[in-house]
Design a protein around this motif. Structure first.
Motif, PDB file in Angstrom:
ATOM      1  N   GLU A  11      40.563  54.757  33.842  1.00  0.00           N
ATOM      2  CA  GLU A  11      40.003  54.334  32.553  1.00  0.00           C
ATOM      3  C   GLU A  11      40.303  55.365  31.470  1.00  0.00           C
ATOM      4  N   ASN A  13      42.858  57.472  31.412  1.00  0.00           N
ATOM      5  CA  ASN A  13      44.285  57.452  31.107  1.00  0.00           C
ATOM      6  C   ASN A  13      44.662  56.283  30.202  1.00  0.00           C
ATOM      7  N   GLU A  14      43.936  55.171  30.325  1.00  0.00           N
ATOM      8  CA  GLU A  14      44.239  53.985  29.525  1.00  0.00           C
ATOM      9  C   GLU A  14      43.429  53.917  28.232  1.00  0.00           C
ATOM     10  N   LEU A  15      42.594  54.940  27.988  1.00  0.00           N
ATOM     11  CA  LEU A  15      41.705  54.937  26.819  1.00  0.00           C
ATOM     12  C   LEU A  15      42.511  54.886  25.523  1.00  0.00           C
ATOM     13  N   LYS A  16      42.118  54.008  24.603  1.00  0.00           N
ATOM     14  CA  LYS A  16      42.747  53.872  23.288  1.00  0.00           C
ATOM     15  C   LYS A  16      41.648  53.923  22.218  1.00  0.00           C
ATOM     16  N   CYS A  17      41.787  54.797  21.261  1.00  0.00           N
ATOM     17  CA  CYS A  17      40.815  54.917  20.166  1.00  0.00           C
ATOM     18  C   CYS A  17      41.579  54.964  18.846  1.00  0.00           C
ATOM     19  N   LYS A  18      41.052  54.256  17.846  1.00  0.00           N
ATOM     20  CA  LYS A  18      41.707  54.216  16.537  1.00  0.00           C
ATOM     21  C   LYS A  18      40.864  54.869  15.424  1.00  0.00           C
ATOM     22  N   GLU A  22      35.082  55.194  17.404  1.00  0.00           N
ATOM     23  CA  GLU A  22      35.463  54.802  18.766  1.00  0.00           C
ATOM     24  C   GLU A  22      35.570  56.029  19.676  1.00  0.00           C
ATOM     25  N   LYS A  69      41.052  64.275  26.800  1.00  0.00           N
ATOM     26  CA  LYS A  69      41.401  63.012  26.147  1.00  0.00           C
ATOM     27  C   LYS A  69      40.597  62.821  24.859  1.00  0.00           C
ATOM     28  N   GLU A  72      41.833  65.223  22.245  1.00  0.00           N
ATOM     29  CA  GLU A  72      43.145  64.795  21.746  1.00  0.00           C
ATOM     30  C   GLU A  72      43.002  63.742  20.659  1.00  0.00           C
ATOM     31  N   TYR A  73      42.140  62.755  20.899  1.00  0.00           N
ATOM     32  CA  TYR A  73      41.943  61.706  19.899  1.00  0.00           C
ATOM     33  C   TYR A  73      41.223  62.236  18.653  1.00  0.00           C
ATOM     34  N   SER A  76      43.963  64.016  16.599  1.00  0.00           N
ATOM     35  CA  SER A  76      44.995  63.135  16.045  1.00  0.00           C
ATOM     36  C   SER A  76      44.442  62.237  14.953  1.00  0.00           C
TER      37      SER A  76
END
Length: 344
Positions: A11, A13-18, A22, A69, A72-73, A76
């Motif tokens: 989960e 590794n597949e995490l996506k936040c914009k 989030e 993770k 990192e988000y 970025s």
């Protein structure tokens, strides 16, 4: 346990936040007090020693992966927000702020200094913590002299021949001027002084003075009177008159109190001058020969005059202030009435 660790790691590794929102939701879901990783660590604490060895390293790697993770988000998305520019409307008017103003005592002090500088006087200053010699003895106050009782003194150290004290007048600066300056001497001495007095509408334990000293050959009482008259007319207006009443000060002889004609009723009598038409502003006199000799000045060759006034008193007369305590209370309603802007 192993299956749950692998599931959460996938989960992550597949995490996506914009958005930052989030990212924060993901952090709470994984690492918050009730987050998935946190629950695994709580379960880990109840395991026996052998199972702890088996899963301890995997759990630490899982927590580290989640933290990396999230961080990192955060970085970025923050960089993207900064690149997009500020969200504020820079064309909107800014918040107005007021410039300060000088304190009324400071205003009066500067006016007095400017007046006497036009007459050729320099400004001299000295320490607020002084010794007994410069405050009293050099000014013709012998030990145990009753005149010392005229000023109730704050002593810093007592019990030895020359104790330290908070100066009761700026005359101590005049003594230092006579000791160190070349003749002729023409100085004014502004500064803060201290006396152990009850605080009221007309008295305070801290106040400010300006004293003046002029020493040269052939200085007379007529010179003193003319200097004070010129000052009074510069300070209170060209129609101002003065009168001098005999008085006593240990360091001057002869001595006088100086009154000015009331600048409110112009001598007719009012509640400010108590119906007399006159307002007391200062004391003055010819410097006593003993004071000159104590500072190493030949009293047979030189003479001089001295005067002193309270700044709060002058300010009270100038602006009709009825309570001395206003100067020390930092009440903005009072201070805003003196709108002379600070020079930058």
């Amino acid at each position: 346990m192993k299956q749950r660790i692998e599931q959460i790691l996938a989960e992550i590794n597949e995490l996506k936040c914009k958005t930052q929102k989030e990212v924060e939701e993901a952090r709470v879901r994984l690492l918050g007090k009730k987050g998935e990783v946190t629950r695994l660590f709580e379960e880990f604490r109840t395991m026996d020693k052998e199972r702890k060895k088996e899963f301890g390293r995997s759990l630490n790697e899982l927590k580290q992966a989640a933290q990396n993770k999230i961080e990192e988000y955060k970085n970025s998305i923050g960089e993207e927000a900064n690149a997009a520019g500020p969200k504020e409307d820079l064309t909107m008017p800014g918040d107005a702020f007021e410039l300060g103003s000088r304190h009324p005592v400071s205003i009066v002090r500067q006016e007095i200094v400017d007046i006497f500088r036009k007459f050729g006087y320099d400004v001299a200053e000295g320490p607020e913590i002084e010794d007994d010699y410069h405050v009293f003895e050099a000014l013709n106050f012998p030990p145990n002299h009753p005149a010392r009782d005229m000023q109730d003194t704050f002593f810093v150290s007592a019990g030895h021949p020359n104790p330290l004290l908070l100066r009761t007048h700026t005359s101590s600066v005049q003594v230092r001027a006579m000791e160190n300056m070349k003749l002729p001497i023409r100085v004014i001495c502004p500064g803060r002084v201290f006396r152990n007095e009850a605080i009221s509408a007309r008295a305070h334990c801290i106040f400010h003075q300006v004293e003046g000293l002029y020493i040269d050959e052939d200085v007379t009482f007529a010179d003193l009177k003319q200097a004070i008259l010129l000052f009074a007319r510069e300070m209170f207006g060209p129609e101002t008159e003065i009168r001098m009443r005999p008085s006593y000060f240990p360091f001057t002889e002869p001595s006088a109190e100086v009154d000015v004609s009331c600048n409110i009723c112009h001598g007719k009598g009012c509640n400010i001058c108590k119906g007399t038409g006159w307002l007391e502003i200062m004391g003055c006199g010819m410097v006593d020969p003993n004071v000159l000799e104590a500072s190493g000045i030949d009293s047979k060759k030189y003479s001089g005059f001295a005067f002193g006034m309270g700044l709060e008193r002058i300010a009270m007369l100038k602006w009709r202030v009825n309570d001395l305590r206003h100067y020390f209370e930092n009440d903005m309603r009072f201070l805003k009435e003196f709108n002379t802007s600070i020079e930058v």
